[in-house]
Design a protein around this motif. Structure first.
Motif, short mmCIF file in Angstrom:
data_model
loop_
_atom_site.label_atom_id
_atom_site.label_comp_id
_atom_site.label_asym_id
_atom_site.label_seq_id
_atom_site.Cartn_x
_atom_site.Cartn_y
_atom_site.Cartn_z
N TYR A 374 0.80 -1.22 0.00
CA TYR A 374 0.00 0.00 0.00
C TYR A 374 0.83 1.27 0.00
O TYR A 374 0.33 2.35 -0.21
N ARG A 375 2.17 1.15 0.20
CA ARG A 375 3.00 2.34 0.29
C ARG A 375 3.02 3.12 -1.02
O ARG A 375 2.94 4.35 -1.04
N ILE A 376 3.07 2.42 -2.16
CA ILE A 376 3.16 3.09 -3.46
C ILE A 376 1.89 3.88 -3.76
O ILE A 376 1.92 4.88 -4.49
N ASP A 377 0.75 3.47 -3.18
CA ASP A 377 -0.51 4.16 -3.46
C ASP A 377 -0.55 5.58 -2.90
O ASP A 377 -1.32 6.41 -3.37
N PHE A 378 0.29 5.86 -1.90
CA PHE A 378 0.29 7.20 -1.33
C PHE A 378 0.84 8.23 -2.32
O PHE A 378 0.61 9.43 -2.17
N LEU A 379 1.56 7.79 -3.33
CA LEU A 379 2.09 8.71 -4.33
C LEU A 379 0.97 9.38 -5.11
O LEU A 379 1.08 10.54 -5.52
N TRP A 380 -0.12 8.65 -5.36
CA TRP A 380 -1.24 9.28 -6.06
C TRP A 380 -2.32 9.76 -5.10
O TRP A 380 -3.06 10.69 -5.40
N ILE A 402 -10.40 7.48 1.64
CA ILE A 402 -9.65 6.66 0.68
C ILE A 402 -8.48 5.97 1.37
O ILE A 402 -8.12 4.84 1.03
N VAL A 403 -7.88 6.64 2.35
CA VAL A 403 -6.67 6.11 3.00
C VAL A 403 -6.93 4.77 3.68
O VAL A 403 -6.25 3.77 3.38
N PRO A 404 -7.90 4.66 4.59
CA PRO A 404 -8.12 3.34 5.20
C PRO A 404 -8.58 2.28 4.20
O PRO A 404 -8.27 1.10 4.36
N ALA A 405 -9.29 2.72 3.15
CA ALA A 405 -9.73 1.75 2.14
C ALA A 405 -8.53 1.15 1.41
O ALA A 405 -8.46 -0.07 1.19
N VAL A 406 -7.56 2.00 1.04
CA VAL A 406 -6.37 1.52 0.34
C VAL A 406 -5.51 0.66 1.27
O VAL A 406 -4.97 -0.38 0.86
N LEU A 407 -5.39 1.06 2.53
CA LEU A 407 -4.64 0.26 3.49
C LEU A 407 -5.27 -1.12 3.67
O LEU A 407 -4.57 -2.14 3.70
N ALA A 408 -6.59 -1.15 3.77
CA ALA A 408 -7.28 -2.44 3.94
C ALA A 408 -7.09 -3.33 2.71
O ALA A 408 -6.86 -4.54 2.85
N LEU A 409 -7.15 -2.74 1.51
CA LEU A 409 -6.95 -3.53 0.29
C LEU A 409 -5.53 -4.09 0.24
O LEU A 409 -5.33 -5.27 -0.10
N GLY A 410 -4.53 -3.27 0.58
CA GLY A 410 -3.15 -3.74 0.57
C GLY A 410 -2.92 -4.88 1.55
O GLY A 410 -2.25 -5.87 1.22
N MET A 411 -3.47 -4.75 2.75
CA MET A 411 -3.31 -5.81 3.74
C MET A 411 -4.04 -7.08 3.30
O MET A 411 -3.58 -8.21 3.54
N TRP A 412 -5.18 -6.90 2.64
CA TRP A 412 -5.93 -8.05 2.11
C TRP A 412 -5.12 -8.78 1.04
O TRP A 412 -5.05 -10.01 1.02
N ARG A 429 -0.37 -17.87 -5.70
CA ARG A 429 -1.67 -17.26 -5.40
C ARG A 429 -1.47 -15.76 -5.16
O ARG A 429 -0.58 -15.35 -4.41
N PHE A 430 -2.31 -14.95 -5.80
CA PHE A 430 -2.19 -13.50 -5.69
C PHE A 430 -3.57 -12.89 -5.93
O PHE A 430 -4.50 -13.54 -6.40
N ARG A 431 -3.68 -11.61 -5.61
CA ARG A 431 -4.98 -10.95 -5.68
C ARG A 431 -4.83 -9.53 -6.18
O ARG A 431 -3.91 -8.80 -5.79
#
Length: 511
Positions: A374-380, A402-412, A429-431
């Motif tokens: 999720y770190r790279i997502d903070f750039l945008w 948006i921030v907690p949503a992106v963090l949750a997706l990255g952890m998922w 396996r990847f998502r």
């Protein structure tokens, strides 16, 4: 053998060829007719007032004549263990397709074929030039004629397999008749989609996106012919009725598009059946247009189980296969089971691929790589959120969600990622949003890459990517931000065929 006997297509092929040519020009012609066909005042010259209709009618006549000529000039025959096709009036085209190069014969029964007991046959080879264009196509022939092609092909392949290359003794051709009958009768049915599953597939498919994208393409191509100013005026008047009425109309419009997509999916996948013989997987589907696709087992490169979050709630998954060679299908991947209960996946795949270990991968990722998800997502996220807050304050503050949503997706995604190596098989396996589990045999993997950035090196993580052949391109399975030791062990397994001793010990302990 009927070497010298030449066969013609059914006369229905003339109509099909005419409609096939019309399909590319039908939209602009309809727009032309309805835009210019009726006018407020006549010129007094009937052929001017009805010019659009005259052009339209003349084009239909010309296309029909063209279809008849194509039908008359198209012949095929069998000679020297080849399927030979000749077509064309002014420019004659000849195509010789050796039977041993043919991967499959795919059948389609359209609305013009079924009343006459006909099929369209597409001849697929590994060297087909594009995924949408077969090596050869017989537009309309009887089912008996299609069966004859299968028999001729089987006879030719058996002669090449069992007889010397220099010559075949006289009388040996008759010895292959009974094995051919045995092989064609050995077809066994493995899977049939039930009506309930078909309805679930149709209601959860992404067909609505295809319809909307098609409408967008139409508007982009023929936008100049549409009266946008008049449409804008009508929409402006309609909006005056109120937001509620507009919302209801928009909802009904989207509902109609969704119902249309459900109907299209239902019709295209109706009676979806998977059968198998000694060397091939045969997939049949369709109600109005019945299709049959043959996939040689030896060309299958990888198996992928896809779990859509919505369908997973009901215990369903999708199984796709990737096959090497051009022209196998219109897409680089083939839906083996478009919708199947997850608990039944292992059983059905074991029937088709006995050597495949259809298990969940056991090795999950450590916590070292989790921030990279999720770190790279903070750039945008940072500039977008800042702009929204600045220009739409105070409502722009809602963008912070948006921030907690992106963090949750990255952890998922991090929790879902896993890998495993069992003998000569790699499981990854990847998502993204949907969970994908790819099963790949080592001998089918075309290439493997390990990617590591500067920040990866500091944290001791890396990304491993495995590529298999898929149609005219490739399919890539990847596990991102895994421990670098694990990534290097997978590379060593691919290069040397074995794992380091310390990795083998750790793997044995995990078992």
């Amino acid at each position: 053998m009927s070497e010298q006997q030449r066969y013609k297509l059914h006369w229905v092929s003339a109509i099909i060829e005419m409609l096939k040519t019309m399909k590319e020009a039908i939209l602009p012609l309809i727009v032309l007719v309805f835009a210019n066909g009726w006018k407020d005042g006549g010129t007094g010259l009937w052929y001017v007032d009805y010019l659009s209709f005259i052009i339209f009618g003349a084009l239909i006549i010309l296309l029909f004549i063209s279809g008849v000529i194509k039908w008359k000039r198209f012949v095929y025959w069998f000679e020297d263990d080849e399927l030979r096709i000749e077509s064309g009036l002014f420019v004659k085209k000849k195509r010789y397709i050796p039977f041993d190069r043919i991967q499959s014969l795919d059948y389609t029964e359209g609305i013009f074929h079924r009343p006459f007991g006909l099929v369209k046959v597409k001849v697929e080879t590994a060297g087909s030039s594009t995924a949408k264009q077969a090596e050869g196509e017989l537009t309309a022939i009887t089912k008996e004629a299609a069966k004859q092609i299968e028999i001729e092909m089987a006879d030719a392949k058996k002669r090449k397999k069992h007889a010397p290359r220099e010559a075949v003794a006289e009388g040996e051709e008759q010895l292959v008749d009974s094995p051919v009958e045995e092989e064609t009768s050995a077809l066994r049915q493995l899977f049939t989609m039930t009506t309930k599953d078909l309805l679930v597939l149709a209601t959860t498919s992404g067909g609505i996106g295809v319809i909307l994208s098609g409408a967008a393409i139409f508007l982009s191509q023929f936008g100049e012919l549409l009266p946008y100013e008049r449409v804008f005026e009508e929409v402006s008047e309609f909006i005056k009725f109120g937001v509620l009425i507009v919302a209801i109309v928009v909802f009904l419009g989207l509902l109609g598009v969704w119902i249309l997509s459900v109907g299209m999916t239902f019709l295209s996948h109706y009676n979806f059946t998977v059968s198998m013989d000694k060397e091939d997987i045969i997939i049949t589907r369709g109600l109005l247009e019945k299709k049959r696709v043959t996939v040689p087992l030896k060309r299958i490169q990888g198996v992928v189980v896809v779990e859509n979050p919505l369908r997973k709630l009901f215990g369903y998954a999708t199984v796709t296969i990737h096959s090497a060679g051009g022209g196998i299908s219109e897409s680089s991947k083939i839906h083996l089971f478009p919708l199947i209960k997850k608990k039944e996946v292992e059983h059905h795949l074991q029937e088709i691929f006995p050597e495949l270990h259809v298990k969940e991968p056991r090795n999950k990722l450590s916590l070292k790589g989790r921030p990279f998800y999720y770190r790279i997502d903070f750039l945008w996220m940072a500039p977008v959120i800042g702009a929204l807050i600045y220009f739409f304050f105070p409502y722009g503050l809602f963008s912070l969600a948006i921030v907690p949503a992106v963090l949750a997706l990255g952890m998922w995604q991090h929790r879902s990622a896993a890998y495993d190596i069992i003998d000569h098989q790699l499981t990854m396996r990847f998502r993204g949003i949907s969970l994908q589990t790819a099963y790949m045999m080592k001998k089918r993997i075309q290439s493997m890459d390990m990617k590591q950035s500067y920040f990866h090196q500091r944290k001791g993580v890396a990304t491993i990517v495995s590529n298999v052949k898929s149609g005219l391109g490739s399919y890539s399975a990847n596990v991102q931000h895994m421990d670098v030791e694990a990534a290097e062990s997978i590379l060593l397994w691919y290069e040397k065929g074995k794992l380091p001793k310390e990795v083998e010990v750790a793997d044995a302990e995990s078992r």
